[in-house]
Design a protein around this motif. Structure first.
Motif, PDB file in Angstrom:
ATOM      1  N   SER A 221       0.651  -1.210   0.008  1.00  0.00           N
ATOM      2  CA  SER A 221       0.020   0.037   0.161  1.00  0.00           C
ATOM      3  C   SER A 221       0.787   1.189  -0.056  1.00  0.00           C
ATOM      4  N   ARG A 222       2.177   1.201  -0.046  1.00  0.00           N
ATOM      5  CA  ARG A 222       3.170   2.190  -0.312  1.00  0.00           C
ATOM      6  C   ARG A 222       4.005   2.232  -1.549  1.00  0.00           C
ATOM      7  N   PRO A 223       3.407   2.451  -2.619  1.00  0.00           N
ATOM      8  CA  PRO A 223       4.537   2.272  -3.765  1.00  0.00           C
ATOM      9  C   PRO A 223       5.624   2.946  -3.946  1.00  0.00           C
ATOM     10  N   GLY A 224       5.816   4.104  -3.140  1.00  0.00           N
ATOM     11  CA  GLY A 224       6.905   4.827  -3.239  1.00  0.00           C
ATOM     12  C   GLY A 224       7.816   4.371  -2.082  1.00  0.00           C
ATOM     13  N   GLU A 225       7.328   3.539  -1.145  1.00  0.00           N
ATOM     14  CA  GLU A 225       8.356   3.057  -0.212  1.00  0.00           C
ATOM     15  C   GLU A 225       9.050   1.705  -0.798  1.00  0.00           C
ATOM     16  N   LEU A 226      10.407   1.949  -0.795  1.00  0.00           N
ATOM     17  CA  LEU A 226      11.186   0.591  -1.295  1.00  0.00           C
ATOM     18  C   LEU A 226      12.091   0.040  -0.511  1.00  0.00           C
TER      19      LEU A 226
ATOM     20  N   GLN B 123       1.884  -8.155  -0.482  1.00  0.00           N
ATOM     21  CA  GLN B 123       0.628  -7.821  -0.993  1.00  0.00           C
ATOM     22  C   GLN B 123      -0.747  -8.653  -0.835  1.00  0.00           C
ATOM     23  N   ASP B 124      -1.725  -8.007  -1.016  1.00  0.00           N
ATOM     24  CA  ASP B 124      -2.970  -8.886  -0.712  1.00  0.00           C
ATOM     25  C   ASP B 124      -4.032  -8.316  -1.502  1.00  0.00           C
ATOM     26  N   ARG B 125      -4.363  -8.860  -2.926  1.00  0.00           N
ATOM     27  CA  ARG B 125      -5.326  -8.370  -3.634  1.00  0.00           C
ATOM     28  C   ARG B 125      -6.077  -9.638  -3.735  1.00  0.00           C
ATOM     29  N   LEU B 126      -7.568  -9.465  -3.389  1.00  0.00           N
ATOM     30  CA  LEU B 126      -8.457 -10.530  -3.605  1.00  0.00           C
ATOM     31  C   LEU B 126      -8.233 -11.615  -3.010  1.00  0.00           C
TER      32      LEU B 126
END
Length: 165
Positions: free
Chosen positions: A38-43, A77-80
């Motif tokens: 949920s934080r695409p800018g945090e790598l 990540q958790d999608r569906l």
């Protein structure tokens, strides 16, 4: 439990990447990192695309349930209901700003159930893969066996418990 991602065969630092939908290609500074949920800018720990190898270690929890082992954590990540880890490809500009252009999904639901259960017991789930696609570019889309090999290993850095002595 830990997830350790061991990657080799990176595509290069100056591989051409598409600019825009149908625009021309130009060489860029390519890097790869693990993206936080949920934080695409945090790598986590970006590696240059010409590195000999790249390794990431992710802390997570593994819980046994009626449908198998459930894995959760800040980088899972958790999608569906399908769990996976994003490897984000991007360019890095002169100021060090990462701009994502492509992602690969390491699908945790494709880990064999017995390997995942053993990893939960032993402490480490290991993914081994190459990061160059058949066209010579950065690997993207869903990454499933045989393009990734999943194994369970003992966490040799875990504190020794009384019952282990």
């Amino acid at each position: 439990m830990l997830i350790r991602i061991e990657a080799v065969d990176l595509p290069g630092r100056t591989h051409p990447v598409p600019i825009g939908r149908n625009g021309p290609e130009e060489p860029r500074e390519v890097h790869v990192a693990v993206q936080r949920r949920s934080r695409p800018g945090e790598l986590l720990d970006p590696h240059p695309g010409d590195a000999e190898s790249a390794t990431w270690t992710l802390e997570c929890t593994a819980t046994a349930g009626p449908t198998g082992t459930d894995v959760q954590g800040p980088y899972v990540q958790d999608r569906l209901g399908r769990r996976f880890v994003y490897l984000s490809w991007g360019t890095v500009d002169e100021e060090g700003v990462f701009s994502m252009f492509r992602r690969a999904k390491l699908m945790l639901d494709m880990v064999p159930a017995d390997v995942l259960a053993e990893a939960a017991r032993e402490g480490v789930l290991v993914a081994r893969l190459g990061l160059t696609d058949p066209q010579g570019g950065p690997l993207c889309a869903r990454v499933v066996p045989p393009h990734v090999t999943w194994t369970a290993e003992r966490d040799t850095y875990a504190p020794v418990r009384a019952k282990d002595v």
